[in-house]
Design an enzyme around this catalytic site. Structure first.
Site, PDB file in Angstrom:
ATOM      1  N   GLU A 187      41.346  28.882  47.179  1.00  0.00           N
ATOM      2  CA  GLU A 187      42.749  29.240  46.561  1.00  0.00           C
ATOM      3  C   GLU A 187      43.414  29.878  47.621  1.00  0.00           C
ATOM      4  OE1 GLU A 187      42.466  30.365  42.359  1.00  0.00           O
ATOM      5  OE2 GLU A 187      43.942  32.008  42.885  1.00  0.00           O
ATOM      6  N   GLU A 208      36.713  33.558  40.994  1.00  0.00           N
ATOM      7  CA  GLU A 208      36.925  35.204  41.186  1.00  0.00           C
ATOM      8  C   GLU A 208      36.242  35.870  40.178  1.00  0.00           C
ATOM      9  OE1 GLU A 208      41.197  36.214  41.368  1.00  0.00           O
ATOM     10  OE2 GLU A 208      41.488  34.914  43.237  1.00  0.00           O
TER      11      GLU A 208
END
Length: 892
Positions: free
Chosen positions: A555, A480
């Site tokens: 994820e 991220e």
């Protein structure tokens, strides 16, 4: 009696431990290489000496640290760029030598301890600290010192200190002279002690660590929390992580094995040597077994003065024994360097022969499609903190495998090398991840502070250390990262991916993206695998527009729950399920932050787009820190809710004391911090282990205050039909529909007694289970995962404490305080109960049960053999005892 596992027994042989970094110590006396544990006999103190002040902050000492690891780079930066130029010791920053670094300093008042060590887990918890990093005092400065003798016979050898991980901004002195260091707390690294070490005399190593207070988004731990080693080699020796084994062609009948070797010449003369490589089958410990199955002809390997040389030797093996999740076969490459007919170095490198393919049809291992059923794992070990313990790691993997996990993502950093060795031995796939941030940070002092100077070194160190593990199937360059949406961010991604490909072409490069545009702004062309975080609905869109892309749930889910807690009424709104009064989450497994999903949502998208390779669930275990939605600032609850719920939740939050949010560990885990299964454990087991007959009912059935009220019942099962009975009366038989992953009876009216479910598969009986209303709490029960351990002070037994009724059934809402004591040669290491709001210390001899369970972790006192007994006592409950046997450790 439960004996120590063969896996754990293997680790305690130092010769095998040394093999983790391709530097196993041979037993033959003709080798100049020796690698020994350096964990014992340290001294420890917090804070700098008074006269140092802020002189040792990273920005001021960076010129002395930057040259460390330059040998990892393809081209080292010119010395002219390092201003001011490095000096033997940065003492001029404050006018004199640092007392703690000198041999004359008396450290007898410091605390004596052995490594690995995490000072943060020792607490205490501080309510005023942020829950994001567990409310524990892991930050700040600390020093470690060790005095040791170096034999005179080591004169002429190169002496290195190797650290598998130290948190963080490490600086090392030897005999008062600065030797080097490494800032990234998750990297493995080494410093050369040779210029200032004294063979035949006492030597003093001093290590300073400095954890910035705003350096992490989760609990990182503090201290030298992984293993340390003293490595001794000849001046001409195989380089650090200098053996790379690849298998470029693998079939069922033959395999090509290529062994590449890098030689390091630390002398000022040309080194003319010969390399001989032999291949062996590996035994269960990863050591050579029997005679060599293949031997290469000796090859000349000549290295220029103060330089390196490289060569490879290639073999063809007939009928290779392949490494797989079920058959963890391995081999060992023995690389031997001779000079003038004398062996000057020998390294043993375990490896596996297997083929991997990542395609738009999925992931394939040895030609067979294997869905990635993975979890994300932070590096802490719950009540043990971040300090490495082999048995605790092994237990985590055992628990993960018990509900069908076959892969781990090392979020968001390089792991301990022992984790990968365990995954090789136990049959797990691994995505090794490098960074949580690049140049654009997420918190003030995170990796963005280091990225420009250290990213390439850290990345190369990670890949070189871990690339011989057959369990490693992917490299991740980041999680991220903020550059996803930044102009030119794809260029950084391409650079990092290029660094990995220079080091290893046998595995793809991935990243975890949480910005949809990342698939379209160039990021997707920089990596090999587009890993999406919490974007299951994007799979079909990306597959339609970019059918060539490799897709992975990097994820997923982030469903949140507390073991044994249920909130009524039950809603399908994922922003509900909060027990705000007690800062807990309902375990109906329907609730997640607004950016996250339930397991059901993720699985539906995989079924709709079958080419997705699989997923890494956030997370396998609860972990210290990040207690979403109850971070220290209760405004985080607003992020939990969608827009429609924010006004209502903001009003409710105004009534809370925002300074008294107790949560210190996560709610994301499929199992809790103590390793106890949550209900979600059985949901994943039902989906990931479809051939295992199983059924699970939730909630528990002790609700005296709910008689006559609607109390929904869910059933998780690998069957395709289920019939629920309450006190013998059928409440209906249901058949699983398309994209349905649980059975629900939403209108059950609570009455005490027995809930029973009978499940079917393909029309035949499959599995059944019951949940009963229990009697009151009357006694304690103890159950150890292992009743026999090693008497070395490191091996552990994890003992589950159950608060039970007279029939031995767990009383699900009991919170009794329990006291523990040991008689005999054992000691309590830590206690826990899985409650994410508890501020009770982990190092204690008492604990309250949490919803009927508690955990005690025990070990034998070092070197003490025999049996010791743990006793558990609680007012009004019958006590319990359990005996643990400690056997003498064998050294190989």
């Amino acid at each position: 009696m439960h004996k120590p596992s063969a896996l754990l027994s293997a680790f305690f042989a130092l010769t095998i431990l040394a093999a983790f970094s391709n530097a196993q110590t041979p037993s033959a006396s003709d080798s100049a290489r020796e690698r020994v544990s350096f964990n014992a006999g340290w001294r420890f103190v917090r804070e700098d000496p008074p006269n140092v002040g802020k002189s040792l902050n990273y920005e001021r000492v960076k010129p002395w640290l930057l040259p460390c690891g330059d040998d990892l780079l393809n081209m080292s930066p010119p010395a002219a760029l390092r201003l001011p130029p490095p000096a033997p010791n940065p003492a001029h920053l404050y006018g004199r030598a640092i007392d703690y670094t000198t041999s004359k300093f008396n450290d007898s008042a410091w605390r004596a301890l052995d490594l690995p060590h995490d000072w943060g887990i020792e607490g205490p918890f501080y309510q005023e600290l942020t829950g994001k990093t567990a409310k524990l005092p892991w930050f700040g400065v600390a020093w470690y010192r060790k005095t040791f003798d170096l034999p005179a016979t080591d004169a002429g050898r190169r002496i290195y200190l190797e650290l598998d991980g130290a948190m963080s901004y490490s600086m090392v002195w030897i005999n008062g002279q600065f030797a080097g260091g490494w800032p990234y707390g998750y990297s493995s690294w080494r410093v050369d002690l040779t210029p200032h070490i004294k063979p035949g005399a006492k030597n003093v190593i001093a290590i300073r660590l400095d954890n910035p207070r705003e350096a992490s988004r989760w609990y990182p731990g503090g201290g030298i929390y992984r293993n340390t080693w003293l490595l001794k080699t000849a001046p001409v020796a195989i380089a650090q992580w200098g053996v790379f084994v690849t298998t470029p062609r693998v079939t069922a009948t033959s395999a090509i094995v290529d062994v590449a070797v890098t030689l390091d010449n630390k002398t000022d003369a040309r080194a003319e040597t010969k390399l001989t490589t032999r291949l062996y089958a590996a035994d269960a410990n990863g050591a050579p077994s029997g005679s060599a199955i293949a031997t290469a002809q000796p090859a000349a390997l000549n290295a220029p003065a103060l330089n390196q040389a490289w060569i490879s030797q290639t073999f063809t093996l007939e009928n290779p024994r392949l490494w797989s999740l079920g058959e963890r076969n391995r081999y060992v490459a023995e690389t031997e360097i001779t000079q003038g007919g004398k062996v000057i170095d020998r390294v043993l490198t375990p490896f596996g022969i297997r083929s991997i393919e990542h395609t738009t049809e999925g992931f394939f291992l040895n030609g067979k499609r294997v869905p990635i059923r993975g979890v994300c794992m932070h590096h802490d070990l719950g009540a043990l903190g971040s300090a490495l313990n082999l048995r605790a790691l092994e237990r985590q993997i055992e628990i993960l495998q018990s509900f069908g996990t076959n892969a781990i993502r090392t979020s968001h950093n390089p792991p301990a090398p022992e984790l990968l060795e365990l995954c090789d031995r136990m049959g797990m796939l691994v995505q090794v991840e490098a960074f949580d941030a690049w140049a654009i940070g997420k918190v003030r002092d995170d990796y963005s502070r280091l990225f420009p100077d250290w990213a390439e070194k850290d990345l190369r160190a990670m890949v070189r250390r871990d690339r011989n593990h057959p369990s490693v199937i992917q490299w991740s360059i980041g999680n991220e990262i903020r550059e996803q949406a930044a102009p030119g961010g794809w260029k950084t991604a391409a650079h990092l991916a290029g660094v990995i490909r220079e080091e290893d072409r046998t595995r793809p490069v991935a990243a975890g993206f949480n910005v949809i545009q990342s698939a379209y702004n160039g990021m997707m062309t920089a990596v090999d695998i587009v890993g999406y975080n919490y974007k299951p609905r994007e799979y079909a869109k990306v597959r339609a527009t970019h059918p060539h892309l490799l897709l992975l749930g990097a994820e997923t889910a982030s469903t949140i729950s507390t073991r044994g807690v249920y909130v009524f009424p039950v809603s399908d709104n994922k922003a509900d399920g909060l027990d705000r009064q007690n800062f807990q989450m309902s375990s109906y497994d329907l609730y997640a932050p607004r950016w996250a999903t339930t397991p059901d949502d993720e699985w539906r998208s995989h079924d709709e787009v079958p080419g997705v390779m699989g997923e890494f669930v956030w997370t396998g275990f609860d972990y210290l820190g990040e207690p979403t939605p109850y971070n220290s600032d209760t405004t985080n609850l607003l992020n939990f809710a969608g827009a429609a719920d924010r006004a209502r939740m903001e009003k409710e939050m105004n009534a809370l004391d925002k300074k008294r949010v107790p949560s210190r560990s996560s709610y994301f885990g499929i199992v809790d911090l103590a390793g106890f299964p949550k209900d979600r454990y059985y949901l994943y087991q039902s989906h990931w282990m479809p051939d295992k007959p199983m059924a699970h009912i939730l909630p528990h059935w002790n609700w005296p205050e709910r008689i006559g009220q609607v109390t929904p019942v869910h059933v998780y099962t690998s069957g395709d039909e289920a019939e629920l009975f309450l006190n013998g009366k059928s409440l209906g038989r249901k058949k699983r529909g398309q994209y349905e992953y649980r059975f629900r009876w939403n209108d059950v009216v609570y009455a005490p007694g027995e809930l029973k479910v009978v499940t079917y598969k393909n029309g035949k009986p499959w599995a059944e289970t019951t949940t009963l209303t229990t009697g009151g709490a009357e006694k304690l029960l103890l159950a150890a995962d292992r009743r026999e351990i090693r008497a070395d002070g490191r091996d552990l037994s994890f003992i589950t404490v159950t608060v039970a009724d007279k029939n031995g059934r767990q009383v699900p809402r009991s919170m009794n305080k329990i006291n523990f004591s040991i008689t005999g040669p054992g000691e309590i290491v830590a206690v826990d109960n899985g409650d994410p709001t508890s501020h009770a210390p982990f190092q204690a001899s008492e604990r309250e049960a949490f919803n009927g369970l508690a955990l005690v972790i025990v070990r034998a006192k070092p070197g003490a053999t025999g049996s010791f007994t743990l006793r558990a006592e609680s007012e009004t409950l019958a006590p319990a005892e359990i005996a643990i046997s400690a056997n003498q450790e064998s050294r190989e």
